[in-house]
Write an enzyme that holds these catalytic residues in place. Sequence first.
Site, PDB file in Angstrom:
ATOM      1  N   LEU A 184     -15.651  68.342  10.142  1.00 10.65           N
ATOM      2  CA  LEU A 184     -16.590  68.298   9.227  1.00 10.65           C
ATOM      3  C   LEU A 184     -17.913  68.363   9.373  1.00 10.65           C
ATOM      4  O   LEU A 184     -18.666  69.006   8.630  1.00 10.65           O
ATOM      5  CB  LEU A 184     -16.120  67.411   7.950  1.00 10.65           C
ATOM      6  CG  LEU A 184     -14.524  67.453   7.319  1.00 10.65           C
ATOM      7  CD1 LEU A 184     -14.411  66.254   6.276  1.00 10.65           C
ATOM      8  CD2 LEU A 184     -14.517  68.653   6.562  1.00 10.65           C
TER       9      LEU A 184
ATOM     10  N   GLY B 188     -25.650  61.452  14.477  1.00 11.35           N
ATOM     11  CA  GLY B 188     -26.068  60.644  15.561  1.00 11.35           C
ATOM     12  C   GLY B 188     -25.103  59.594  16.048  1.00 11.35           C
ATOM     13  O   GLY B 188     -25.007  59.182  17.119  1.00 11.35           O
ATOM     14  N   PHE B 189     -24.239  59.163  15.062  1.00  8.72           N
ATOM     15  CA  PHE B 189     -23.250  57.804  15.389  1.00  8.72           C
ATOM     16  C   PHE B 189     -21.890  58.524  15.498  1.00  8.72           C
ATOM     17  O   PHE B 189     -21.154  57.799  16.336  1.00  8.72           O
ATOM     18  CB  PHE B 189     -23.272  57.094  14.305  1.00  8.72           C
ATOM     19  CG  PHE B 189     -24.711  56.359  14.072  1.00  8.72           C
ATOM     20  CD1 PHE B 189     -25.199  55.510  14.928  1.00  8.72           C
ATOM     21  CD2 PHE B 189     -25.428  56.391  13.095  1.00  8.72           C
ATOM     22  CE1 PHE B 189     -26.563  54.867  14.783  1.00  8.72           C
ATOM     23  CE2 PHE B 189     -26.646  55.848  12.803  1.00  8.72           C
ATOM     24  CZ  PHE B 189     -26.967  54.913  13.632  1.00  8.72           C
TER      25      PHE B 189
ATOM     26  N   VAL C  48     -17.017  63.452  12.253  1.00  9.72           N
ATOM     27  CA  VAL C  48     -16.082  63.490  10.917  1.00  9.72           C
ATOM     28  C   VAL C  48     -15.289  64.545  10.943  1.00  9.72           C
ATOM     29  O   VAL C  48     -15.716  65.710  10.887  1.00  9.72           O
ATOM     30  CB  VAL C  48     -17.047  63.337   9.575  1.00  9.72           C
ATOM     31  CG1 VAL C  48     -16.300  63.061   8.527  1.00  9.72           C
ATOM     32  CG2 VAL C  48     -18.208  62.254   9.774  1.00  9.72           C
TER      33      VAL C  48
ATOM     34  N   LYS D 217     -14.246  59.306  10.311  1.00 11.26           N
ATOM     35  CA  LYS D 217     -15.317  59.137  11.265  1.00 11.26           C
ATOM     36  C   LYS D 217     -15.028  58.522  12.471  1.00 11.26           C
ATOM     37  O   LYS D 217     -14.716  57.298  12.463  1.00 11.26           O
ATOM     38  CB  LYS D 217     -16.601  58.563  10.554  1.00 11.26           C
ATOM     39  CG  LYS D 217     -17.743  58.249  11.359  1.00 11.26           C
ATOM     40  CD  LYS D 217     -18.951  57.800  10.391  1.00 11.26           C
ATOM     41  CE  LYS D 217     -20.349  57.716  10.961  1.00 11.26           C
ATOM     42  NZ  LYS D 217     -21.382  57.506  10.227  1.00 11.26           N
TER      43      LYS D 217
ATOM     44  N   ASP E 246     -31.573  56.141   5.278  1.00 10.53           N
ATOM     45  CA  ASP E 246     -31.134  57.625   5.514  1.00 10.53           C
ATOM     46  C   ASP E 246     -30.718  58.383   4.627  1.00 10.53           C
ATOM     47  O   ASP E 246     -29.889  59.284   4.731  1.00 10.53           O
ATOM     48  CB  ASP E 246     -30.075  57.830   6.855  1.00 10.53           C
ATOM     49  CG  ASP E 246     -30.178  58.680   7.703  1.00 10.53           C
ATOM     50  OD1 ASP E 246     -31.068  59.487   7.605  1.00 10.53           O
ATOM     51  OD2 ASP E 246     -29.366  58.860   8.305  1.00 10.53           O
TER      52      ASP E 246
END
Length: 706
Positions: free
Chosen positions: A378, A382-383, A386, A401, A499
Amino acid sequence: MELSQFQIHQFSIPLLDPMWLFCKSLLVVVLLLLTGTSAANAAFPSDNISHSYSSFGPENRNDFNFSADANDNQGALQITPDSINTPSYILNKSGRVLLSRTFRLWYPSEAGTVIASFNSTFSVNIYRPSNTTPPGEGLAFLIAPDAHGPPPGSYGGYLGLTNSTVDGKLSNRIVAVELDTVKQFYDPDDNHIGLNINSVVSNLSASLTPLGIQIAPQGAVNYTVWISYDGVSKQMRVDMAEQGNPRPTKPVLEAELDLSHYVNQDSYMGFAASTGSPDYQLNCVLAWDLVVQDLEYGDKNKKRGNGWKLTVGVAVGVVAVAAVVLWFFSKRCWRKKKTNPSPSVLEGTLKFLPGMPREFDYKELWRATNGFDERMKLGQGGFGIVYKGVLAGEGAEIAVKRFSREDNMNSQDDFLKELTIINRLRHKHLVRLLGWCHKKGILLLVYDYMPNGSLDQHLYDGGGRPLLPWNLRVHVLSGLASSLHYLHNEYDECVVHRDIKSSNVMLDASFNARLGDFGLARVVDTGKTSYAELEVAGFPGTRGYIAPECFHTNRATRESDVFAFGALVLEVVAGRRPCCTDLPDFHLLLDWVWTLHRDGALLRAVDARLSGEFVVDEARRLLLLGLACSHPLPGERPKAASIVQILLGSVEPPSVPLFKPAFMWPVAVPFIGVADLTGASASTLNASSSGWTPPLVTSEDVVSYD
């Protein structure tokens, strides 16, 4: 394993280790206290208030308040007129029938808010007088703040709940479960159940067609509806079946809902309904059983329960101490080995976190995502990445995620930080966490799947999606403002998101905004105005959303969240990204809009692709709000609570200067007194031009981005 030691993470802890003995003792005390609490609860069972009606007529008419076009006739509550001889008589009608007494649904206590549980079971016949015309509009079970009738103009799609003036306002203080027979643009179809909070736009809805249920079929059919609410778990469940059939094992609709946030402490219960034009129907309630936990004598219950509340308080305190000890213990272990925590240590920590959701099996998530197939992807940030997934057997769609930073220690840090924030947040405009999984270093979080993707996809025609119309843009911004107010002011602790941007605003099936991606979010410590994470430097983010003061401090506050929200408001109204490449002489959308404001041509900023299909007053209000939130001086930006009121139209937007004010450094407010960061003393800083000066903020009170 020898009995003399307990193996953890490739090193042993002797059973005589004082730390281990202390933890073990704490565990025993907690178990004893919890056992005592259970016994105390059993000793003081809650009383219930019951109302049971197998039919309605003169014998129980005084139990109810009838308003507008409602009445009782032929043994039923006719929420709208029951005559079919003159159809014009029942067009565009609305009504309410409420029990004439209130119910205490919650009260505050030392141990937290106590919320009543209830069960409402009723039989309905929603009759379609003509097989040649569709039915309309709908009937709802209602929790209302007063016994007043429906507001004027609440016929048609407003279901006797609200009208065009008040729909969506927090002051409505209503919660309803609707049986809707007309499809509006925000509805899944013309045959669904929905959970409504202060609005006819459902927060959650479910089609009844796949279940073989037609609310208003051709030919009369009686249905039973079950609505259960658990005040402890804050879970609402709704079921529906043809009358005479047992309650289904699988709910039609299920939602987590804290009633104390949305309804008055003493509220009424009953029904509301409406008809439209040319569509109409008969909205009849044939029988009703209602059982509500008795909180009417809350003071008496408080006195009676002081003993077990004290026990709970002590237990919570012991658990908190144990958690701290375990945390220090785990830190000591990590330092000793200078290596990453093993799965057993990390999973043990996760399972002790308060409010921790479901732990998923890795194989279950692997199958749900087709082995984390690229075609199920999807998005990526940065982490991590998904993926979309479908749980086998349940059929539920999820978003998974997967944390994927190159440094595994950083991934674990990202995972824990996001999990410990989002698992405690409960708001209808936040993406809901369903669970987690940790398997051999693979870290996964499971969220509700958002079928309409992210906001930026609809603004910029991502994936062939249709352009977002004006009314939905306003609806999305209102929901997002509500979530920001919750994070800053309504949650037990202040949370800064850090964010906010269009790609992190998700849209559910009803186009309700759901703020997501809490990887950077942090809780503000009690007594402080913002979160401090001073051991990390740097300022990640997206240019255009970052408040100017953040480039000088590498830190953030509530005000920088508001700046990002302002950038998003301008983006949604203009249909342009905060950093524009197609505006001559401008690099930032904000500068262009401020220039239009100076020239008296503010409405030129509205997305030209809307072809003039927008509400002028709303557009002007939103653009001024976006500029106010984007003010270079943090102290001049409105607070989240004011933003909500401005979006509802109950408060005018702040006065915005025609010329964009210059950014000053050191910043005037709220960074007064941050001498160690700016090299300036408080006496050299200017106060806000509004005349309001906030409390002094120290270097411990500001936020550092990681």
